[in-house]
Structures are given as C-alpha cells and as structure tokens.
Design a protein around this motif. Sequence first.
Motif, PDB file in Angstrom:
ATOM      1  N   ALA A   1       0.838  -1.205   0.000  1.00 34.55           N
ATOM      2  CA  ALA A   1       0.000   0.000   0.000  1.00 34.55           C
ATOM      3  C   ALA A   1       0.868   1.248   0.000  1.00 34.55           C
ATOM      4  O   ALA A   1       0.493   2.265  -0.582  1.00 34.55           O
ATOM      5  CB  ALA A   1      -0.936  -0.001   1.205  1.00 34.55           C
ATOM      6  N   GLU A   2       2.030   1.181   0.655  1.00 32.70           N
ATOM      7  CA  GLU A   2       2.923   2.339   0.676  1.00 32.70           C
ATOM      8  C   GLU A   2       3.267   2.789  -0.731  1.00 32.70           C
ATOM      9  O   GLU A   2       3.260   3.967  -1.031  1.00 32.70           O
ATOM     10  CB  GLU A   2       4.214   2.039   1.464  1.00 32.70           C
ATOM     11  CG  GLU A   2       4.056   2.119   2.954  1.00 32.70           C
ATOM     12  CD  GLU A   2       3.600   0.808   3.576  1.00 32.70           C
ATOM     13  OE1 GLU A   2       3.295  -0.149   2.820  1.00 32.70           O
ATOM     14  OE2 GLU A   2       3.518   0.742   4.811  1.00 32.70           O
ATOM     15  N   TRP A   3       3.548   1.848  -1.595  1.00 30.01           N
ATOM     16  CA  TRP A   3       3.883   2.201  -2.980  1.00 30.01           C
ATOM     17  C   TRP A   3       2.610   2.493  -3.774  1.00 30.01           C
ATOM     18  O   TRP A   3       2.545   3.454  -4.510  1.00 30.01           O
ATOM     19  CB  TRP A   3       4.652   1.050  -3.642  1.00 30.01           C
ATOM     20  CG  TRP A   3       6.136   1.240  -3.701  1.00 30.01           C
ATOM     21  CD1 TRP A   3       6.899   1.130  -4.828  1.00 30.01           C
ATOM     22  CD2 TRP A   3       7.044   1.554  -2.651  1.00 30.01           C
ATOM     23  NE1 TRP A   3       8.225   1.356  -4.519  1.00 30.01           N
ATOM     24  CE2 TRP A   3       8.347   1.612  -3.195  1.00 30.01           C
ATOM     25  CE3 TRP A   3       6.911   1.785  -1.290  1.00 30.01           C
ATOM     26  CZ2 TRP A   3       9.468   1.901  -2.437  1.00 30.01           C
ATOM     27  CZ3 TRP A   3       8.030   2.074  -0.533  1.00 30.01           C
ATOM     28  CH2 TRP A   3       9.285   2.129  -1.123  1.00 30.01           C
ATOM     29  N   ALA A   4       1.616   1.625  -3.619  1.00 29.78           N
ATOM     30  CA  ALA A   4       0.399   1.738  -4.433  1.00 29.78           C
ATOM     31  C   ALA A   4      -0.326   3.069  -4.228  1.00 29.78           C
ATOM     32  O   ALA A   4      -0.809   3.656  -5.198  1.00 29.78           O
ATOM     33  CB  ALA A   4      -0.546   0.575  -4.118  1.00 29.78           C
ATOM     34  N   PHE A   5      -0.397   3.562  -3.011  1.00 26.40           N
ATOM     35  CA  PHE A   5      -1.130   4.799  -2.743  1.00 26.40           C
ATOM     36  C   PHE A   5      -0.245   6.036  -2.760  1.00 26.40           C
ATOM     37  O   PHE A   5      -0.728   7.134  -3.030  1.00 26.40           O
ATOM     38  CB  PHE A   5      -1.878   4.709  -1.401  1.00 26.40           C
ATOM     39  CG  PHE A   5      -3.160   3.941  -1.502  1.00 26.40           C
ATOM     40  CD1 PHE A   5      -4.354   4.589  -1.776  1.00 26.40           C
ATOM     41  CD2 PHE A   5      -3.171   2.568  -1.356  1.00 26.40           C
ATOM     42  CE1 PHE A   5      -5.541   3.885  -1.895  1.00 26.40           C
ATOM     43  CE2 PHE A   5      -4.349   1.853  -1.468  1.00 26.40           C
ATOM     44  CZ  PHE A   5      -5.533   2.508  -1.739  1.00 26.40           C
ATOM     45  N   THR A   6       1.026   5.877  -2.490  1.00 21.70           N
ATOM     46  CA  THR A   6       1.903   7.042  -2.443  1.00 21.70           C
ATOM     47  C   THR A   6       2.277   7.517  -3.846  1.00 21.70           C
ATOM     48  O   THR A   6       2.396   8.719  -4.078  1.00 21.70           O
ATOM     49  CB  THR A   6       3.160   6.740  -1.602  1.00 21.70           C
ATOM     50  OG1 THR A   6       2.732   6.314  -0.301  1.00 21.70           O
ATOM     51  CG2 THR A   6       4.033   7.968  -1.454  1.00 21.70           C
ATOM     52  N   ALA A   7       2.425   6.613  -4.782  1.00 25.17           N
ATOM     53  CA  ALA A   7       2.762   7.016  -6.158  1.00 25.17           C
ATOM     54  C   ALA A   7       1.703   7.945  -6.756  1.00 25.17           C
ATOM     55  O   ALA A   7       2.043   9.018  -7.270  1.00 25.17           O
ATOM     56  CB  ALA A   7       2.979   5.787  -7.035  1.00 25.17           C
ATOM     57  N   PRO A   8       0.398   7.614  -6.693  1.00 25.59           N
ATOM     58  CA  PRO A   8      -0.578   8.558  -7.244  1.00 25.59           C
ATOM     59  C   PRO A   8      -0.657   9.855  -6.441  1.00 25.59           C
ATOM     60  O   PRO A   8      -0.933  10.915  -7.003  1.00 25.59           O
ATOM     61  CB  PRO A   8      -1.904   7.796  -7.216  1.00 25.59           C
ATOM     62  CG  PRO A   8      -1.682   6.615  -6.355  1.00 25.59           C
ATOM     63  CD  PRO A   8      -0.220   6.343  -6.321  1.00 25.59           C
ATOM     64  N   LEU A   9      -0.394   9.775  -5.147  1.00 30.48           N
ATOM     65  CA  LEU A   9      -0.384  10.995  -4.336  1.00 30.48           C
ATOM     66  C   LEU A   9       0.715  11.940  -4.805  1.00 30.48           C
ATOM     67  O   LEU A   9       0.490  13.145  -4.966  1.00 30.48           O
ATOM     68  CB  LEU A   9      -0.193  10.659  -2.857  1.00 30.48           C
ATOM     69  CG  LEU A   9      -0.053  11.853  -1.914  1.00 30.48           C
ATOM     70  CD1 LEU A   9      -1.306  12.711  -1.913  1.00 30.48           C
ATOM     71  CD2 LEU A   9       0.275  11.371  -0.506  1.00 30.48           C
TER      72      LEU A   9
END
Length: 137
Positions: free
Chosen positions: A19-27
């Motif tokens: 989730a750290e990568w999955a949600f932080t990239a679009p942020l």
Amino acid sequence: MEYDAMATLLKKYPYDCSAEWAFTAPLLTFQKVGDSLAAKEPLRKAMEYNPYVTDYLLGRSALPEEIPEHISMGGESEAQSYAEKFLPVWQRINGALSWLERQEKIFQQMKAVGGQLNRNDPCLCGSGRKQKKCCGI
C-alpha cells in the motif's frame, strides 16, 4: 515534501506491491501535476489492490490504538498501517483528501455500471467532458 527523492525511490522498486507504494505514487503525481489521468489510473489500481485504505484516510474507519503486529497484504491491517504512517502526508498536500474522495466515488460508479462506458460518454465526475478527456477510467 521531497517529490524528486520520493519519485526516485518509487522508481527504484517498480514491482513493490505494498500500500505504501500503491497509494503514495498517485499521491505524488497528484502533488506534481494535479487531477490528471497520470494520477487517477494508479489510484484506481491502488483502490482495487486495497479497498480499505480510503476508509482510514478519509476518517470513515478509526485507527486502532495499536496497529496489528502482523500485516496482511491487501487487507485491513495493511490499510491501518498505511494510514497511520501516511495520513499526515495526505493532509499536508492541498486538496489530496478531497481528490481521493471524489476519485473513490467515480470508481464506485464505474464498478456499478460494470465498466460499460464508451470513451465518448460524458464523464461520471460531472465535468461535462467526455470520458476520454477527463477521468478516462
């Protein structure tokens, strides 16, 4: 926020599925280019990967006093862990949480119509633009 350093780190591990990568990239993309297809598409994938994260980021679910010791990838414990660490980041980026909420509603509408939208249909976000020129998901 150190956008370039974070973007470099995310690119260094392109296959990390947390989730750290999955949600932080679009942020980070939202922070840099705003409400764009470049930010929306990875956010849609992140919400498919872990649908619990938005509940914790948007305050619909309260974080437990203690985050579980064992994290289940794609599960609620991972969402709790992510929100505990990254909610302050989402809060610091102007408009990020309201953008997340709008995108979640659009994504839910897309699921409800079973993906039966044509690229030339009006966008579900209500902008009046065609799907292909707006949300495009």
